[in-house]
Design an enzyme around this catalytic site. Structure first.
Site, PDB file in Angstrom:
ATOM      1  N   HIS A  76      69.895  85.318  31.366  1.00  0.00           N
ATOM      2  CA  HIS A  76      71.159  84.621  31.581  1.00  0.00           C
ATOM      3  C   HIS A  76      71.922  84.418  30.283  1.00  0.00           C
ATOM      4  O   HIS A  76      72.290  83.296  29.942  1.00  0.00           O
ATOM      5  CB  HIS A  76      70.938  83.292  32.307  1.00  0.00           C
ATOM      6  CG  HIS A  76      72.091  82.907  33.172  1.00  0.00           C
ATOM      7  ND1 HIS A  76      72.986  81.923  32.855  1.00  0.00           N
ATOM      8  CD2 HIS A  76      72.524  83.434  34.335  1.00  0.00           C
ATOM      9  CE1 HIS A  76      73.904  81.835  33.791  1.00  0.00           C
ATOM     10  NE2 HIS A  76      73.652  82.738  34.704  1.00  0.00           N
ATOM     11  N   HIS A  92      76.714  73.807  37.113  1.00  0.00           N
ATOM     12  CA  HIS A  92      76.192  74.723  36.101  1.00  0.00           C
ATOM     13  C   HIS A  92      77.085  74.719  34.866  1.00  0.00           C
ATOM     14  O   HIS A  92      78.297  74.593  34.991  1.00  0.00           O
ATOM     15  CB  HIS A  92      76.097  76.152  36.684  1.00  0.00           C
ATOM     16  CG  HIS A  92      75.249  77.063  35.873  1.00  0.00           C
ATOM     17  ND1 HIS A  92      75.736  77.769  34.806  1.00  0.00           N
ATOM     18  CD2 HIS A  92      73.928  77.361  35.956  1.00  0.00           C
ATOM     19  CE1 HIS A  92      74.742  78.482  34.277  1.00  0.00           C
ATOM     20  NE2 HIS A  92      73.640  78.253  34.956  1.00  0.00           N
ATOM     21  N   HIS A 128      67.710  72.005  30.966  1.00  0.00           N
ATOM     22  CA  HIS A 128      67.602  73.469  31.006  1.00  0.00           C
ATOM     23  C   HIS A 128      66.543  73.815  32.062  1.00  0.00           C
ATOM     24  O   HIS A 128      66.721  73.497  33.229  1.00  0.00           O
ATOM     25  CB  HIS A 128      67.278  73.968  29.594  1.00  0.00           C
ATOM     26  CG  HIS A 128      67.391  75.439  29.379  1.00  0.00           C
ATOM     27  ND1 HIS A 128      67.856  76.309  30.318  1.00  0.00           N
ATOM     28  CD2 HIS A 128      67.084  76.214  28.295  1.00  0.00           C
ATOM     29  CE1 HIS A 128      67.848  77.538  29.833  1.00  0.00           C
ATOM     30  NE2 HIS A 128      67.365  77.514  28.601  1.00  0.00           N
ATOM     31  N   ARG A 173      73.760  80.616  10.943  1.00  0.00           N
ATOM     32  CA  ARG A 173      73.735  79.394  10.126  1.00  0.00           C
ATOM     33  C   ARG A 173      75.127  78.780  10.177  1.00  0.00           C
ATOM     34  O   ARG A 173      75.998  79.111   9.363  1.00  0.00           O
ATOM     35  CB  ARG A 173      73.369  79.763   8.694  1.00  0.00           C
ATOM     36  CG  ARG A 173      72.816  78.652   7.797  1.00  0.00           C
ATOM     37  CD  ARG A 173      73.829  77.643   7.385  1.00  0.00           C
ATOM     38  NE  ARG A 173      73.277  76.630   6.483  1.00  0.00           N
ATOM     39  CZ  ARG A 173      73.743  75.386   6.407  1.00  0.00           C
ATOM     40  NH1 ARG A 173      74.749  75.006   7.169  1.00  0.00           N
ATOM     41  NH2 ARG A 173      73.219  74.514   5.575  1.00  0.00           N
ATOM     42  N   ARG A 178      61.562  84.552  32.336  1.00  0.00           N
ATOM     43  CA  ARG A 178      62.567  84.621  31.273  1.00  0.00           C
ATOM     44  C   ARG A 178      62.049  85.270  29.987  1.00  0.00           C
ATOM     45  O   ARG A 178      62.848  85.672  29.139  1.00  0.00           O
ATOM     46  CB  ARG A 178      63.122  83.215  31.008  1.00  0.00           C
ATOM     47  CG  ARG A 178      64.266  83.097  30.016  1.00  0.00           C
ATOM     48  CD  ARG A 178      65.514  83.890  30.380  1.00  0.00           C
ATOM     49  NE  ARG A 178      66.161  83.562  31.633  1.00  0.00           N
ATOM     50  CZ  ARG A 178      67.076  82.589  31.810  1.00  0.00           C
ATOM     51  NH1 ARG A 178      67.459  81.873  30.777  1.00  0.00           N
ATOM     52  NH2 ARG A 178      67.610  82.375  33.003  1.00  0.00           N
ATOM     53  N   ASP A 233      68.302  76.588  40.604  1.00  0.00           N
ATOM     54  CA  ASP A 233      67.139  75.698  40.583  1.00  0.00           C
ATOM     55  C   ASP A 233      66.894  74.989  41.912  1.00  0.00           C
ATOM     56  O   ASP A 233      65.763  74.691  42.264  1.00  0.00           O
ATOM     57  CB  ASP A 233      67.308  74.624  39.487  1.00  0.00           C
ATOM     58  CG  ASP A 233      67.221  75.229  38.098  1.00  0.00           C
ATOM     59  OD1 ASP A 233      66.453  76.189  37.925  1.00  0.00           O
ATOM     60  OD2 ASP A 233      67.913  74.735  37.198  1.00  0.00           O
ATOM     61  N   LYS A 289      71.802  61.623  37.760  1.00  0.00           N
ATOM     62  CA  LYS A 289      72.276  62.982  37.969  1.00  0.00           C
ATOM     63  C   LYS A 289      71.451  63.622  39.092  1.00  0.00           C
ATOM     64  O   LYS A 289      70.252  63.387  39.189  1.00  0.00           O
ATOM     65  CB  LYS A 289      72.074  63.767  36.662  1.00  0.00           C
ATOM     66  CG  LYS A 289      73.084  64.872  36.474  1.00  0.00           C
ATOM     67  CD  LYS A 289      72.908  65.633  35.174  1.00  0.00           C
ATOM     68  CE  LYS A 289      73.522  67.009  35.391  1.00  0.00           C
ATOM     69  NZ  LYS A 289      73.277  67.962  34.335  1.00  0.00           N
ATOM     70  N   ILE A 290      72.105  64.392  39.945  1.00  0.00           N
ATOM     71  CA  ILE A 290      71.359  65.125  40.973  1.00  0.00           C
ATOM     72  C   ILE A 290      71.030  66.504  40.407  1.00  0.00           C
ATOM     73  O   ILE A 290      71.913  67.354  40.254  1.00  0.00           O
ATOM     74  CB  ILE A 290      72.189  65.256  42.277  1.00  0.00           C
ATOM     75  CG1 ILE A 290      72.692  63.881  42.734  1.00  0.00           C
ATOM     76  CG2 ILE A 290      71.369  65.934  43.370  1.00  0.00           C
ATOM     77  CD1 ILE A 290      71.596  62.892  43.088  1.00  0.00           C
ATOM     78  N   MET A 291      69.768  66.719  40.103  1.00  0.00           N
ATOM     79  CA  MET A 291      69.374  67.984  39.481  1.00  0.00           C
ATOM     80  C   MET A 291      69.486  69.114  40.512  1.00  0.00           C
ATOM     81  O   MET A 291      69.232  68.923  41.690  1.00  0.00           O
ATOM     82  CB  MET A 291      67.940  67.901  38.954  1.00  0.00           C
ATOM     83  CG  MET A 291      67.693  66.769  37.966  1.00  0.00           C
ATOM     84  SD  MET A 291      68.903  66.648  36.606  1.00  0.00           S
ATOM     85  CE  MET A 291      68.484  68.118  35.671  1.00  0.00           C
ATOM     86  N   GLY A 292      69.867  70.296  40.007  1.00  0.00           N
ATOM     87  CA  GLY A 292      69.962  71.442  40.897  1.00  0.00           C
ATOM     88  C   GLY A 292      71.389  71.687  41.375  1.00  0.00           C
ATOM     89  O   GLY A 292      71.619  72.565  42.211  1.00  0.00           O
ATOM     90  N   PHE A 293      72.338  70.919  40.858  1.00  0.00           N
ATOM     91  CA  PHE A 293      73.743  71.118  41.258  1.00  0.00           C
ATOM     92  C   PHE A 293      74.644  71.317  40.039  1.00  0.00           C
ATOM     93  O   PHE A 293      74.441  70.687  39.008  1.00  0.00           O
ATOM     94  CB  PHE A 293      74.242  69.940  42.094  1.00  0.00           C
ATOM     95  CG  PHE A 293      73.689  69.990  43.494  1.00  0.00           C
ATOM     96  CD1 PHE A 293      74.357  70.688  44.488  1.00  0.00           C
ATOM     97  CD2 PHE A 293      72.463  69.395  43.785  1.00  0.00           C
ATOM     98  CE1 PHE A 293      73.827  70.778  45.767  1.00  0.00           C
ATOM     99  CE2 PHE A 293      71.937  69.479  45.062  1.00  0.00           C
ATOM    100  CZ  PHE A 293      72.614  70.168  46.056  1.00  0.00           C
TER     101      PHE A 293
END
Lengths: 373, 373
Positions: A185, A259, A220, A354, A335, A310, A253-257
Site C-alpha cells: 500500500h 482511511h 496502522h 533526512r 506486508r 481492516d 474512535k471506531i476502528m476499521g472505518f
C-alpha cells in the site's frame, strides 16, 4: 502555521518516487505494478502476487513452481531462534515476538551483501508464518508444532499450523485473498519506516524490524485487531449499533472505518466482505456478519464513513478461527512482500531520507552551573 | 522532475515541529533545549545533558543524584536477556545485537501504558552499555562480566566494563564529552524513524528498535566506524594523505567528512578533536592524531570538506581502547536520549506520519491468467 498544518504528518506530500503501487484516491485506484487489486484478489494466488511484488512481473507456471518450492524450503526455524521463541513470555504482544524474531534471524543469517536481498525477502516471507504460529502454540499450550509442512500455499500453511489440520478450499481462498489485499500500500507508515532505514544503507532485517514496529501501532496495523472488539458482548445488529453509538458518545474512535488516503471507499473492502460473508455461513459466531453490515450501514449513513479493509478482515480472520492477537502479525506475513519491494527500490536509487524540522522551542539559554541552579 | 529533485530525501523540507534541538546551518547552530552544545560539552556531564533531554530542564543537584541512582539501578540484565546474548553468534554485527536485545527487552519489560515512557527511557539509557559490553566480552572471550557496577557515570561504567579496570579522569571526560556530542541531532534519519514509528502509537521499544536499525547504516551512524579504517596500514601523515587521494581516485567516499545539514563546519568537531589530542599524548597509536590532522587539512584545502563529528570521534574511541566494531553501538548508548525525547514529543502532539509518493511505474496492465503467460 498554515504551511505547517498543511504538511502535518506529511499528508499528501510526496516523499519520493515509486513504481510499485498506486493507491489513487478513488475506490478504483489500488494497483500493484499496474494490476488492479480486484483482479489480483479474484484471479491470482498470494504466491503469484508476492512474486509480482518481489520480481516486478507475474510468474510463468515454471517460475511459480520454482518459487513455491523455495518458499517451502524456507519455512524451518533455526534452532537458536526456536529456543529464543520458547523463552519469550506467553503474555508478550505477538508483534514484539515478530520484531524480536526478525531481529534475531538477522544475527543468525545476516545480510552480508545487498546481492542477498531477494533471497532474504523470500526467506522472511516463508518463515514469518512459522515464527508466528510456533510461538503462539508453544506459549499457549506448550506444544512444539512442526513448521516444515508440505502445504503448497502460505495460506494453507498458516491455517494448517494454527488448527492442526488442513483447511477446506473456502477457508484457504479466504485467507489467500486477505494476504493479497494486505500485501502492499505505497508509502504507508511502516513501508516509509522501512525505506528510511534502507536509505541509510542499513541491512534488510533492520528495515523490516522498523516496519514491524510501525505496523504494531493502533493507528496502522493494530486497527484490525481493535475492530473485532466491536462485536464482543453483542448478539444482535441493534445491540452492535447501540455499542457504536455509545463509543462515539464517549469520543472513542471506531476502528476499521475511514482511511488516511481513501476518501469515499476502500477498494479492498468489497473483496474481503465477499469472503467474510461466505465464511459466516459455516462459521461459529456467523451472526457477527449481519451485525457488521448493520454497523457499516449506520456509519455510512450517520458519519459518512466507509468500512476499510481492516473491518471485514477482522471478521474474516475470526471466522477462520484465528485468535485476535494474531491479526496484526498476519498483516506482517503479507506486508513483508510490499516492504521488501520498497527496500529494494529504495536501494536502487538511494538518497538518504533526512528531513528538516521547524523549531518551536526556547531560542537560547545561558548555561548555569549545577551549584547555582 | 525539478520538484522531485528538490525534495529528494526530504532534504531541507520540514517534516514537523520540535522544541528539542536546533541544528542551524552555521557552525554555531547546535543547541539542546536552547543550550549551546559547546557549553554543554565543556561544563556539563552526560548525566546532566541526558536529564535535560529527557525532562526538558537541567537538573538541580538533588534531581541529578536521584537520577544517577536510578541509572545505576537500571544496569542489570534480566536473565532471559543475558542468556539470549550468549546465543548470538560472535561474528554478528554489534548493531544487530543492540537491536535484538532492545526488542527482546520489550517482551520482558513491555510498555503497557505510555505513562511508563520516561521510566523506560531511563532503563534503556542505563542498560544499553551493559548489553553492548556483556555481549562483546562474552562473544570474544567467553567471560561473563558483571554489569551492575557502582560507577557514578555512564562513561566510567562503559570504560570500566570494557577494560576490566576503572578509567583515569581524562579518559572518563573524553568519553563523557563524546556521549554529550552524540546525544541529539534534530530530525536525523534514525530519530525520524523513531518518530514515524511513534506516530502509529506503537510502543517505545518498537520506536527505538527502528532507530537502531537506521543508525546502523553507513550513511548514518556506521560512518564513525568506517572513518577509522583510513588510518590502518599508515604510519606517517604523508602516507595517510596518499591513502585518501588513492581512495578518491577510486571514487570511494571518505567517511567522516561533510554533513547532510552543515555546510561549513560541524560545531561538534572542535570539542571532540580537543579530547582526541589530549588522549593521543598518552595512547597507543598516538601518531594517528597527526595523521588525522594532515587528512583534515588536505580535505579542507583540496575538497573544501570539513571533518565532522565522526572523524575525530573515531580517533577518540580508538585512543580509549575501544574496538572499532563498538563505535556505532556507543552512538546508540548516547543517542537513546535524543530518540527518547523525540518519541515523547511525537506522542504529545501526535499526527500519523504518512506521506504520499509520485508514481513512476506502469499505468495499468490487464491481468493474464497464468496458463496464458
Amino acid at each position: 502555521m498554515d504551511e505547517q498544518k498543511k504538511t502535518a504528518g506529511l499528508r499528501g506530500f510526496s516523499a519520493g518516487e515509486t513504481a510499485i503501487c498506486t493507491v489513487g484516491n478513488q475506490a478504483a485506484g489500488l494497483r500493484y505494478y499496474g494490476y488492479d487489486i480486484g483482479c489480483l484478489a479474484q484471479y491470482a494466488s498470494f504466491e503469484e502476487v508476492s512474486y509480482l511484488l518481489l520480481y516486478g512481473e507475474l510468474p510463468t507456471t515454471a517460475q511459480l513452481n520454482g518459487y513455491i518450492s523455495r518458499l517451502k524450503q524456507g519455512r524451518g526455524l533455526p534452532e537458536t531462534l526456536r529456543l529464543a521463541l520458547e523463552q519469550i513470555p506467553a503474555t508478550s504482544h505477538p508483534m514484539d515476538v515478530m520484531r524480536t524474531a526478525c531481529s534475531l534471524l538477522g544475527t543468525l543469517e545476516p545480510e552480508l551483501d545487498f546481492a542477498q536481498q531477494q533471497q532474504i525477502a523470500v526467506r522472511l516471507l516463508a518463515i514469518f508464518p512459522s515464527i508466528m504460529c510456533y510461538w503462539y502454540c508453544f506459549s499457549q499450550t506448550g506444544k512444539r508444532i512442526d513448521c516444515a509442512s508440505q502445504d503448497d500455499t502460505i495460506a494453507c500453511h498458516i491455517l494448517h499450523m494454527l488448527a492442526g489440520k488442513p483447511p477446506n478450499a473456502m477457508q484457504q481462498k479466504a485467507m489467500d485473498v486477505s494476504l493479497i489485499l494486505y500485501a502492499e500500500h505505497e508509502f504507508n507508515a511502516s513501508t516509509f519506516t522501512a525505506r528510511i532505514c534502507a536509505s541509510t544503507l542499513s541491512d534488510f532485517y533492520s528495515s523490516v524490524c522498523g516496519a514491524i514496529g510501525s505496523l504494531r501501532g493502533l493507528l496502522h496495523g493494530g486497527a484490525n485487531e481493535a475492530s473485532l472488539q466491536l462485536f464482543a458482548c453483542c448478539d444482535t445488529p441493534e445491540q452492535a449499533v447501540a455499542r457504536v453509538m455509545e463509543k462515539l458518545q464517549q469520543q472513542e474512535k471506531i476502528m476499521g472505518f475511514g482511511h488516511a488516503v481513501y476518501k469515499n471507499a476502500d477498494p479492498r473492502s468489497a473483496q474481503i466482505k465477499h469472503w467474510a460473508k461466505l465464511l459466516s455461513e459455516q462459521a461459529a459466531n456467523g451472526h457477527y456478519f449481519v451485525m457488521a453490515e448493520a454497523i457499516e450501514q449506520w456509519m455510512q449513513q450517520h458519519k459518512n464513513l466507509f468500512a476499510n479493509l481492516d473491518f471485514y478482515s477482522a471478521l474474516n480472520y475470526h471466522f477462520l478461527g484465528i485468535p485476535a492477537c494474531l491479526f496484526t502479525p498476519l498483516f506482517v506475513c503479507s506486508r513483508i512482500t510490499g516492504w521488501s519491494a520498497h527496500i529494494m527500490e529504495q536501494r536502487q536509487h538511494n538518497v538518504l531520507i533526512r528531513p528538516a524540522a521547524d523549531y518551536i522551542g526556547i531560542a537560547q539559554r545561558e548555561f548555569i552551573p549545577i551549584t547555582q541552579r
